[in-house]
Design an enzyme around this catalytic site. Structure first.
Site, short mmCIF file in Angstrom:
data_model
loop_
_atom_site.label_atom_id
_atom_site.label_comp_id
_atom_site.label_asym_id
_atom_site.label_seq_id
_atom_site.Cartn_x
_atom_site.Cartn_y
_atom_site.Cartn_z
N THR A 208 0.81 -1.22 0.00
CA THR A 208 0.00 0.00 0.00
C THR A 208 0.84 1.27 0.00
O THR A 208 0.30 2.36 -0.14
CB THR A 208 -0.90 0.04 1.25
OG1 THR A 208 -0.07 -0.16 2.42
CG2 THR A 208 -1.96 -1.03 1.22
N ASP B 44 -2.05 -2.83 19.24
CA ASP B 44 -1.99 -2.54 17.79
C ASP B 44 -1.42 -1.15 17.53
O ASP B 44 -1.84 -0.45 16.63
CB ASP B 44 -3.37 -2.69 17.14
CG ASP B 44 -3.30 -2.73 15.61
OD1 ASP B 44 -2.18 -2.88 15.08
OD2 ASP B 44 -4.35 -2.58 14.97
N TRP C 140 4.63 -0.49 6.27
CA TRP C 140 3.54 -0.24 5.32
C TRP C 140 3.35 1.23 4.99
O TRP C 140 2.37 1.61 4.35
CB TRP C 140 2.24 -0.91 5.76
CG TRP C 140 1.73 -0.65 7.13
CD1 TRP C 140 2.04 -1.34 8.27
CD2 TRP C 140 0.77 0.33 7.52
NE1 TRP C 140 1.34 -0.84 9.34
CE2 TRP C 140 0.55 0.19 8.91
CE3 TRP C 140 0.05 1.32 6.84
CZ2 TRP C 140 -0.33 0.99 9.63
CZ3 TRP C 140 -0.83 2.11 7.55
CH2 TRP C 140 -1.02 1.95 8.93
N ASN D 135 2.89 -3.19 13.89
CA ASN D 135 2.58 -3.95 15.11
C ASN D 135 3.12 -5.38 15.04
O ASN D 135 3.28 -5.93 13.96
CB ASN D 135 1.07 -4.02 15.32
CG ASN D 135 0.35 -4.65 14.14
OD1 ASN D 135 0.07 -3.98 13.16
ND2 ASN D 135 0.08 -5.95 14.22
#
Lengths: 562, 153
Positions: A189, A318, A257, A275
């Site tokens: 992404t 997270d 990411w 995470n």
């Protein structure tokens, strides 16, 4: 009697039926590493993801300023909506940061789209569409954060974890490399980063128990140069922070990411890591779990980790540390500023990773505490099986991936803040490749939430705050005109005075903001561009707006023509 | 409740395998399954038809043995006009298929997974002309994670 078939011919590119396609001028041919190093000396352009290697998201342009911003309006709109089936149909969002090179804009969309547009008029020049499997594992929506440009090429990652190089004049594919395993739950992404003759990309998929990595490819040939894993194998440095028995390390997460920053003097890439996996069940991965949730400094040539600073050791909330690492100088020191999902603003010496300062930047933090010297003490976390635990901030963090900005003229950081909590209930599960691996049931609050844009100085002192009704889920932009631009989930796009936080202008864009605005100029006219399209992982960062309409417009603002 | 083995019988009993008996249109992916043919030179080919009054692709699920280029022959045997918008790297491929016509499409699909296509024209959408192309295989070895083999579902 046999009737001959009508000859329907050969299927054609759908873009040939768009009424708008052609060839872009060769503006990218001359974009080199040296030009990207000095990107801010070309204020008319936005050559790299953050505008410059330092990650500041600062445009020196000042034609639009605090005095006249109230007069700006839409100059053009590019509507990117498309027909037919797309992957993960309900979760697409327009999350990119457009790049601009000498009057041509390059921008990516969801589902494998890349467009070249006339940056003055918005007319489409070419389009590229990568075929995306409907069933690729997309943890946080069908999204893409932008492209990179250099030496005549446009680089983009695809949802199924390919890195593609396109001819910047035609949009035709020049090379294609697979750098992730979709059957293992990997995807991609991020916007690529050009450094020297390398194009650098990270992997997505941290909710599927993969092993995060950063990869570099030769930008001419596509040859793979190096891969740097963010979870060490047994015996490697940092492996003692994982259980010595079993394979927790092999499923440990730590994905890169988002896009990193780069300092040519240290030759280090500064990348935030994601995470650990499983997100919320820490008992199966005892230890600090390096290099998850860390700021990692990587030698750009060797692809090796030189130092790290872990923001949330043994994360069970997270709290990815993927956020940008903003490079700045203060009192003669080369520093790095990082607003983490865990609610703390970290300032680190970027030459060696030494902690300089920690400041909370959101009002409600109860997951634990970090002292001024960096000691972390957890207090609320999903510990017992089946027992719900509520904590602030929720798993999207006090600031999600969307970026803060730093204005070297005001010497202030501007951060979009989400003040939202969540409840997690630990539910252990077996690991299986391609199946989500959270280790909990999670519900983010849909009430009692707020947001704001705050301005901080390098000492961590909050100088002003502009309060919004909803959490702020979009990147901010700051300019030489003394402005901060910030989009809201309700569609409002705002301009604030960078020195005082005074609200100066707004425009309703018709869909929520979850992207990165940029500024550029063409023939002396300054533009501010913002992709608008609500969606993505809305259930994570703002489920209270999960039912809001999607959008797919690139809005571009300017002063009226003289 | 039904088991997988009884699925076909129950589909017929309920009228889920035809147009306008149970649902108004044809239930998505309730049609045939077919395999692409791989030739000695590595080319892959397949034929997909639209049969009269079925408003479904035949096969409705086309399986490719691996990623790469595939040449499709598209035949409309129906007495109505349809089209196809197909996935392919570079741009999606569009073809107009008038009554009793035959056309071609060359697609490039580079990796494993399920790709959808459809007939995005008035009267067709939602009626069943939505098909799948499933690509088998794995990503190249150099793209895989450096870790021991992991369990899969």
């Amino acid at each position: 009697m046999t009737v001959e078939y009508v000859d329907a011919g050969e299927a054609i590119d759908q873009g040939d039926l768009s009424g708008n396609h052609g060839t872009a001028p060769p503006v990218v041919e001359g974009v080199t590493y040296e030009r990207i190093l000095e990107a801010r000396s070309e204020p008319q352009n936005w050559l790299t993801y953050y505008g410059a290697y330092n990650g500041q998201r600062f445009s020196p342009l000042d034609q639009i300023n605090t005095e006249n911003v109230k007069r700006i309006g839409p100059a053009w709109v590019f509507q990117a909506g498309s027909s037919g089936m797309i992957a993960g149909a309900s979760t697409y969002a327009f999350e990119a940061a457009p790049l601009v090179v000498d009057g041509v804009m390059f921008v990516s969309g969801w589902d494998g789209w890349v467009w070249a547009l006339n940056a003055a008029t918005g007319n489409e020049i070419w389009r590229y569409k990568h075929a995306t499997p409907y069933d690729v594992s997309l943890c946080c929506g069908n999204v893409n954060r932008g492209v990179a440009v250099a030496k005549g090429k446009v680089f983009s990652v695809t949802p199924n974890a390919h890195l593609i190089a396109l001819d910047a004049t035609t949009g035709k594919k020049l090379w294609d490399r697979t750098y992730g395993d979709v059957r293992a739950g990997e995807s991609a992404t991020c916007a690529p980063l050009i450094v020297k003759n390398l194009v650098i990309v990270g992997s997505s998929g941290g909710e599927f128990g993969v092993r995060g990595h950063l990869d570099a490819f030769d930008l001419d040939s596509g040859e793979h140069a190096w891969r740097c894993y963010m979870v060490p194998k047994p015996g490697e440095p940092g492996s003692d922070t994982w259980p010595s028995e079993g394979q927790a390390w092999a499923r440990g997460g730590g994905n890169c990411w988002l896009t990193g920053t780069f300092d040519p003097e240290t030759n280090l890439l500064y990348w935030g890591t994601g995470n650990p996996a499983p997100d919320f069940d820490g008992e199966v991965r005892e230890g600090d779990n390096l290099y998850t949730d860390s700021i990692v400094a990587i030698d750009a040539d060797a692809g090796e980790i030189r130092w790290h600073y872990q923001c949330t050791p043994h994360d069970v909330w997270d709290y990815d540390s993927i956020s940008e690492c903003i490079l700045f100088e203060h009192e003669g020191r080369k520093l790095l500023g990082h607003f983490d999902k865990n609610g703390y603003f970290f300032v680190v010496d970027r030459t060696n990773g030494e902690l300089v300062r920690i400041t909370p930047f959101v009002d409600r933090i109860d997951w634990g505490n970090i002292t001024r010297d960096g000691k972390v003490t957890p207090s609320r976390y999903p510990e017992k099986e089946g027992e719900p635990v509520h904590f602030f901030p929720g798993p999207a963090g006090a600031k999600e991936w969307t970026h803060a900005a730093y204005n070297p003229e005001t010497e202030l950081f501007y951060v979009p803040v989400q003040d939202v909590g969540a409840t997690a209930t630990r539910r252990r599960r077996e690991f299986k490749e391609s199946i989500p691996y959270w280790g909990a049931g999670v519900q983010v609050d849909i009430e009692d939430m707020t947001g704001y844009v705050s301005a901080y100085d390098a000492n961590g002192e909050e100088k002003w705050r502009w309060r919004a009704k909803l959490p702020m889920c979009a990147s901010v932009l700051t300019t030489g005109g003394g402005l901060v631009f910030a989009g809201e989930p309700n569609g409002m796009f705002n301009a604030l005075d960078a020195r005082t936080g005074e609200h100066l202008w707004q425009f309703q864009c018709g869909s929520g903001h979850h992207s990165s605005p940029v500024s550029y100029s063409v023939d002396g006219r300054q533009f501010v561009a913002v992709p608008v399209g609500w969606g993505g992982w809305a259930e994570g960062f703002l489920p209270g707006m999960l039912g809001a309409g999607h959008g797919s417009a690139l809005m571009v603002f300017a002063l009226p023509p003289e | 409740m039904t088991s997988a083995q009884e699925r076909s019988d129950l589909m017929g009993k309920l009228g889920l395998n035809v147009q306008n008996r149970a649902a108004i249109g044809r239930l998505l992916n309730s049609g045939n399954v077919g395999e692409a043919k791989e030739h000695g030179d590595g080319r892959m080919t397949a034929t997909i038809r639209i049969n009269p009054d079925e408003l479904t692709w035949d096969p409705q699920i086309l399986v490719m043995p691996h990623g790469g280029d595939i040449e499709l022959e598209l035949i409309n045997d129906d007495q109505n006009t349809h089209c196809a918008l197909l996935p392919s790297n570079g741009d999606r491929k569009f073809i107009w298929l008038v009554n009793h016509s035959r056309g071609r499409a060359t697609l490039n699909l580079d990796g494993p997974g399920c790709y959808w296509y459809s007939s995005p024209t008035g009267n067709d959408e939602g009626r069943g002309l939505t098909g799948a192309i499933v690509v088998l295989g794995d990503v190249p070895p150099e793209a895989r994670l450096d870790r021991p083999d992991q369990p899969r579902p």
